[in-house]
Design an enzyme around this catalytic site. Sequence first.
Site, PDB file in Angstrom:
ATOM      1  N   CYS A   4       0.849  -1.195   0.000  1.00  0.00           N
ATOM      2  CA  CYS A   4       0.000   0.000   0.000  1.00  0.00           C
ATOM      3  C   CYS A   4       0.886   1.247   0.000  1.00  0.00           C
ATOM      4  O   CYS A   4       1.731   1.414   0.889  1.00  0.00           O
ATOM      5  CB  CYS A   4      -0.916  -0.024   1.223  1.00  0.00           C
ATOM      6  SG  CYS A   4      -1.756   1.541   1.495  1.00  0.00           S
ATOM      7  N   CYS A   7       0.665   3.298   3.204  1.00  0.00           N
ATOM      8  CA  CYS A   7       1.368   2.642   4.317  1.00  0.00           C
ATOM      9  C   CYS A   7       2.873   2.850   4.165  1.00  0.00           C
ATOM     10  O   CYS A   7       3.574   3.084   5.155  1.00  0.00           O
ATOM     11  CB  CYS A   7       1.046   1.146   4.353  1.00  0.00           C
ATOM     12  SG  CYS A   7      -0.575   0.778   5.037  1.00  0.00           S
ATOM     13  N   HIS A  46      -4.105   0.925   8.545  1.00  0.00           N
ATOM     14  CA  HIS A  46      -4.584   0.552   7.204  1.00  0.00           C
ATOM     15  C   HIS A  46      -6.043   0.091   7.274  1.00  0.00           C
ATOM     16  O   HIS A  46      -6.334  -1.069   7.548  1.00  0.00           O
ATOM     17  CB  HIS A  46      -3.720  -0.547   6.578  1.00  0.00           C
ATOM     18  CG  HIS A  46      -4.148  -0.856   5.169  1.00  0.00           C
ATOM     19  ND1 HIS A  46      -3.688  -0.148   4.076  1.00  0.00           N
ATOM     20  CD2 HIS A  46      -5.048  -1.750   4.690  1.00  0.00           C
ATOM     21  CE1 HIS A  46      -4.273  -0.619   2.983  1.00  0.00           C
ATOM     22  NE2 HIS A  46      -5.099  -1.583   3.326  1.00  0.00           N
ATOM     23  N   ASN A  87     -13.493   9.172  -1.536  1.00  0.00           N
ATOM     24  CA  ASN A  87     -13.901   8.356  -2.675  1.00  0.00           C
ATOM     25  C   ASN A  87     -14.119   6.910  -2.245  1.00  0.00           C
ATOM     26  O   ASN A  87     -13.509   6.430  -1.288  1.00  0.00           O
ATOM     27  CB  ASN A  87     -12.834   8.405  -3.773  1.00  0.00           C
ATOM     28  CG  ASN A  87     -12.850   9.726  -4.517  1.00  0.00           C
ATOM     29  OD1 ASN A  87     -13.906  10.326  -4.693  1.00  0.00           O
ATOM     30  ND2 ASN A  87     -11.694  10.187  -4.950  1.00  0.00           N
ATOM     31  N   HIS A  98      -8.780   7.544   3.062  1.00  0.00           N
ATOM     32  CA  HIS A  98      -8.171   8.879   3.148  1.00  0.00           C
ATOM     33  C   HIS A  98      -9.221   9.921   2.808  1.00  0.00           C
ATOM     34  O   HIS A  98     -10.220   9.628   2.142  1.00  0.00           O
ATOM     35  CB  HIS A  98      -6.959   8.992   2.211  1.00  0.00           C
ATOM     36  CG  HIS A  98      -7.268   8.652   0.789  1.00  0.00           C
ATOM     37  ND1 HIS A  98      -7.342   7.346   0.331  1.00  0.00           N
ATOM     38  CD2 HIS A  98      -7.552   9.441  -0.284  1.00  0.00           C
ATOM     39  CE1 HIS A  98      -7.641   7.357  -0.952  1.00  0.00           C
ATOM     40  NE2 HIS A  98      -7.793   8.609  -1.359  1.00  0.00           N
TER      41      HIS A  98
HETATM   42  P1  AMP Z   1      -8.447   8.320  -4.534  1.00  0.00           P
HETATM   43  O1  AMP Z   1      -8.806   8.283  -5.982  1.00  0.00           O
HETATM   44  O2  AMP Z   1      -9.489   8.966  -3.674  1.00  0.00           O
HETATM   45  O3  AMP Z   1      -8.011   6.957  -4.041  1.00  0.00           O
HETATM   46  O4  AMP Z   1      -7.203   9.301  -4.395  1.00  0.00           O
HETATM   47  C1  AMP Z   1      -5.880   8.914  -4.302  1.00  0.00           C
HETATM   48  C2  AMP Z   1      -5.113  10.193  -4.334  1.00  0.00           C
HETATM   49  O5  AMP Z   1      -3.807   9.944  -3.888  1.00  0.00           O
HETATM   50  C3  AMP Z   1      -4.996  10.828  -5.721  1.00  0.00           C
HETATM   51  O6  AMP Z   1      -5.541  12.144  -5.699  1.00  0.00           O
HETATM   52  C4  AMP Z   1      -3.506  10.814  -5.998  1.00  0.00           C
HETATM   53  O7  AMP Z   1      -3.065  11.957  -6.716  1.00  0.00           O
HETATM   54  C5  AMP Z   1      -2.923  10.772  -4.587  1.00  0.00           C
HETATM   55  N1  AMP Z   1      -1.600  10.153  -4.498  1.00  0.00           N
HETATM   56  C6  AMP Z   1      -1.205   8.960  -4.999  1.00  0.00           C
HETATM   57  N2  AMP Z   1       0.082   8.724  -4.708  1.00  0.00           N
HETATM   58  C7  AMP Z   1       0.515   9.801  -3.983  1.00  0.00           C
HETATM   59  C8  AMP Z   1       1.760  10.153  -3.392  1.00  0.00           C
HETATM   60  N3  AMP Z   1       2.834   9.361  -3.484  1.00  0.00           N
HETATM   61  N4  AMP Z   1       1.847  11.337  -2.747  1.00  0.00           N
HETATM   62  C9  AMP Z   1       0.770  12.169  -2.648  1.00  0.00           C
HETATM   63  N5  AMP Z   1      -0.430  11.872  -3.192  1.00  0.00           N
HETATM   64  C10 AMP Z   1      -0.564  10.710  -3.856  1.00  0.00           C
END
Ligand code: AMP
Length: 110
Positions: A4, A7, A46, A87, A98
Amino acid sequence: MKDCIFCRIIKGEIPKQFDFESDVLVVFPDINPSADIHLLIVPKQHIEAIESIEKEHARLLFEVYQTVSSLVAKNNLKDNFYRVVVNGGKAQHVPHLHFHLLGGQWKKMV
Ligand code: AMP
């Protein structure tokens, strides 16, 4: 959870500057922002998704929204438009619960 990405960030395996950290959550900017201010509030535990939330997570969820409230104040969002987005289903790309805090000019849907 081993693979993850959130994580791995929380464990320090992927370097990330946290805007805020408590014993139960971290806050960091979204890597692909959808608004001027786009912060992710991520529980350290998690929990996979909304459907995985249990009664025992009540204190954690309270702390999430308390943190949102202080981030709103810190970023002067109170008198502006802001949203908190969680989401689920196929709209969720990272399977670790998140909360997106979005404020200022909106660019695209999260
Ligand atoms: P979701 O579609 O709600 O699962 O959103 C996941 C979010 O995590 C997206 O807006 C991505 O741009 C963000 N994301 C993914 N990897 C990272 C990362 N390494 N650092 C910061 N944000 C991230």
